[in-house]
Design a protein around this motif. Sequence first.
Motif, PDB file in Angstrom:
ATOM      1  N   ARG A  15       0.833  -1.206   0.000  1.00 41.99           N
ATOM      2  CA  ARG A  15       0.000   0.000   0.000  1.00 41.99           C
ATOM      3  C   ARG A  15       0.867   1.256   0.000  1.00 41.99           C
ATOM      4  O   ARG A  15       0.556   2.238  -0.704  1.00 41.99           O
ATOM      5  N   THR A  16       1.958   1.239   0.772  1.00 37.41           N
ATOM      6  CA  THR A  16       2.855   2.391   0.807  1.00 37.41           C
ATOM      7  C   THR A  16       3.496   2.620  -0.552  1.00 37.41           C
ATOM      8  O   THR A  16       3.608   3.766  -1.016  1.00 37.41           O
ATOM      9  N   ARG A  17       3.924   1.524  -1.189  1.00 36.12           N
ATOM     10  CA  ARG A  17       4.555   1.652  -2.501  1.00 36.12           C
ATOM     11  C   ARG A  17       3.576   2.198  -3.543  1.00 36.12           C
ATOM     12  O   ARG A  17       3.923   3.078  -4.335  1.00 36.12           O
ATOM     13  N   VAL A  18       2.347   1.693  -3.511  1.00 37.65           N
ATOM     14  CA  VAL A  18       1.336   2.180  -4.462  1.00 37.65           C
ATOM     15  C   VAL A  18       1.033   3.646  -4.218  1.00 37.65           C
ATOM     16  O   VAL A  18       0.921   4.451  -5.159  1.00 37.65           O
ATOM     17  N   ARG A  19       0.914   4.020  -2.931  1.00 37.40           N
ATOM     18  CA  ARG A  19       0.622   5.419  -2.594  1.00 37.40           C
ATOM     19  C   ARG A  19       1.771   6.334  -3.018  1.00 37.40           C
ATOM     20  O   ARG A  19       1.547   7.421  -3.569  1.00 37.40           O
ATOM     21  N   THR A  20       3.011   5.876  -2.812  1.00 35.36           N
ATOM     22  CA  THR A  20       4.177   6.678  -3.204  1.00 35.36           C
ATOM     23  C   THR A  20       4.238   6.850  -4.716  1.00 35.36           C
ATOM     24  O   THR A  20       4.499   7.962  -5.216  1.00 35.36           O
ATOM     25  N   GLU A  21       4.010   5.773  -5.455  1.00 36.73           N
ATOM     26  CA  GLU A  21       4.029   5.866  -6.919  1.00 36.73           C
ATOM     27  C   GLU A  21       2.935   6.802  -7.422  1.00 36.73           C
ATOM     28  O   GLU A  21       3.159   7.569  -8.371  1.00 36.73           O
ATOM     29  N   ARG A  22       1.760   6.745  -6.797  1.00 39.70           N
ATOM     30  CA  ARG A  22       0.670   7.627  -7.208  1.00 39.70           C
ATOM     31  C   ARG A  22       1.032   9.088  -6.953  1.00 39.70           C
ATOM     32  O   ARG A  22       0.780   9.970  -7.793  1.00 39.70           O
ATOM     33  N   GLU A  23       1.643   9.357  -5.793  1.00 35.31           N
ATOM     34  CA  GLU A  23       2.045  10.728  -5.478  1.00 35.31           C
ATOM     35  C   GLU A  23       3.128  11.214  -6.439  1.00 35.31           C
ATOM     36  O   GLU A  23       3.121  12.391  -6.854  1.00 35.31           O
ATOM     37  N   GLU A  24       4.074  10.327  -6.780  1.00 40.32           N
ATOM     38  CA  GLU A  24       5.134  10.725  -7.715  1.00 40.32           C
ATOM     39  C   GLU A  24       4.558  11.046  -9.093  1.00 40.32           C
ATOM     40  O   GLU A  24       4.991  12.026  -9.729  1.00 40.32           O
ATOM     41  N   ARG A  25       3.612  10.252  -9.556  1.00 41.22           N
ATOM     42  CA  ARG A  25       2.982  10.539 -10.854  1.00 41.22           C
ATOM     43  C   ARG A  25       2.234  11.875 -10.812  1.00 41.22           C
ATOM     44  O   ARG A  25       2.249  12.635 -11.782  1.00 41.22           O
ATOM     45  N   LYS A  26       1.584  12.153  -9.683  1.00 41.43           N
ATOM     46  CA  LYS A  26       0.866  13.424  -9.538  1.00 41.43           C
ATOM     47  C   LYS A  26       1.839  14.605  -9.565  1.00 41.43           C
ATOM     48  O   LYS A  26       1.572  15.646 -10.197  1.00 41.43           O
ATOM     49  N   ILE A  27       2.964  14.463  -8.894  1.00 40.28           N
ATOM     50  CA  ILE A  27       3.966  15.542  -8.875  1.00 40.28           C
ATOM     51  C   ILE A  27       4.511  15.778 -10.277  1.00 40.28           C
ATOM     52  O   ILE A  27       4.677  16.935 -10.707  1.00 40.28           O
ATOM     53  N   GLU A  28       4.809  14.701 -11.010  1.00 42.75           N
ATOM     54  CA  GLU A  28       5.320  14.844 -12.378  1.00 42.75           C
ATOM     55  C   GLU A  28       4.297  15.559 -13.269  1.00 42.75           C
ATOM     56  O   GLU A  28       4.656  16.429 -14.079  1.00 42.75           O
ATOM     57  N   ALA A  29       3.025  15.193 -13.114  1.00 41.18           N
ATOM     58  CA  ALA A  29       1.976  15.834 -13.928  1.00 41.18           C
ATOM     59  C   ALA A  29       1.857  17.315 -13.573  1.00 41.18           C
ATOM     60  O   ALA A  29       1.745  18.183 -14.460  1.00 41.18           O
ATOM     61  N   ASP A  30       1.900  17.663 -12.263  1.00 39.41           N
ATOM     62  CA  ASP A  30       1.822  19.072 -11.849  1.00 39.41           C
ATOM     63  C   ASP A  30       3.037  19.854 -12.350  1.00 39.41           C
ATOM     64  O   ASP A  30       2.919  21.033 -12.737  1.00 39.41           O
ATOM     65  N   LEU A  31       4.217  19.201 -12.356  1.00 45.30           N
ATOM     66  CA  LEU A  31       5.417  19.880 -12.837  1.00 45.30           C
ATOM     67  C   LEU A  31       5.311  20.180 -14.327  1.00 45.30           C
ATOM     68  O   LEU A  31       5.668  21.289 -14.774  1.00 45.30           O
ATOM     69  N   ARG A  32       4.823  19.256 -15.107  1.00 46.44           N
ATOM     70  CA  ARG A  32       4.655  19.497 -16.546  1.00 46.44           C
ATOM     71  C   ARG A  32       3.656  20.631 -16.798  1.00 46.44           C
ATOM     72  O   ARG A  32       3.882  21.497 -17.657  1.00 46.44           O
ATOM     73  N   ASN A  33       2.547  20.636 -16.053  1.00 42.86           N
ATOM     74  CA  ASN A  33       1.568  21.720 -16.199  1.00 42.86           C
ATOM     75  C   ASN A  33       2.193  23.070 -15.832  1.00 42.86           C
ATOM     76  O   ASN A  33       1.945  24.095 -16.490  1.00 42.86           O
TER      77      ASN A  33
END
Length: 269
Positions: free
Chosen positions: A147-165
């Motif tokens: 669960r921690t790994r999935v949550r971390t990966e989801r947060e990292e994808r969100k950060i990458e998307a916000d950075l591109r925007n």
Amino acid sequence: MSDEEEDYMSDAFLSKIQDVKPGVSMVRRVKEAMKKEALHKEKNITNRQKTFKEQEKEGRETALQSSISNDNKGFALLQKMGYKAGQGLGKQGAGRVDPIPLNIKTDRGGIGMEGVKKRKAEEELEQYRRKVRAKQQNETKSLEDFRTRVRTEREERKIEADLRNSQRSCEQLDSQKGITVPREDWYWPKANTDDDEEDEEDEEDDDPKEEKEEEEEEEIIELSSFDKLQILTSYLRGVHFYCIWCGTTYNDEDDLCSNCPGDTAADHE
């Protein structure tokens, strides 16, 4: 009528067929025979000679059910000391009333073997319980790690998307103000052009030592996506009064502070 021929109505002829009866009577005779055979078997089992163990067991149960007679020497001594039948042992009569129950040993193990077996069984049970607890803990830990790994990966994808925007918004807003060069290379989206490819080829022709030094310097100052996002959103809010999570360009700093919930994604949830 000849002697060879017999009268079918005569007694002699009927005596020959007296055992021949209809089918229903035949079934009844078979059932009676089976019943007699079952009774005979039961009688044989009842009359069978009992084994020594069976006789010993019956004698022991009979003796235990009957009380000690006055002919018993031990009982006679107790009576001389004032003991009465049905009374508890001891001076005050508060001791045991019934005899100590027998514990018949059925196996061939030595004295004390039962205690060893009991301790061994308890140890095996405790080992089994420890294994079960360890397995449950490992399963719980594995689930939490997943669960921690999935949550971390989801947060990292969100950060990458916000950075591109943020990079796209920064390029657009800078261009509107006449800014042709970003403050930092990573402030704007990276464009794959022919010039970049030529620069990469020129860099490959450089001295390996210089390349290595440049790589070391880049590694030292390399920022994570999270750090870049924080820096870029601060730049957009401070220079352009723009919030990527609101998707709005505010009039000034007071307008931004009054109407924007905050400077992080969590503030906008």
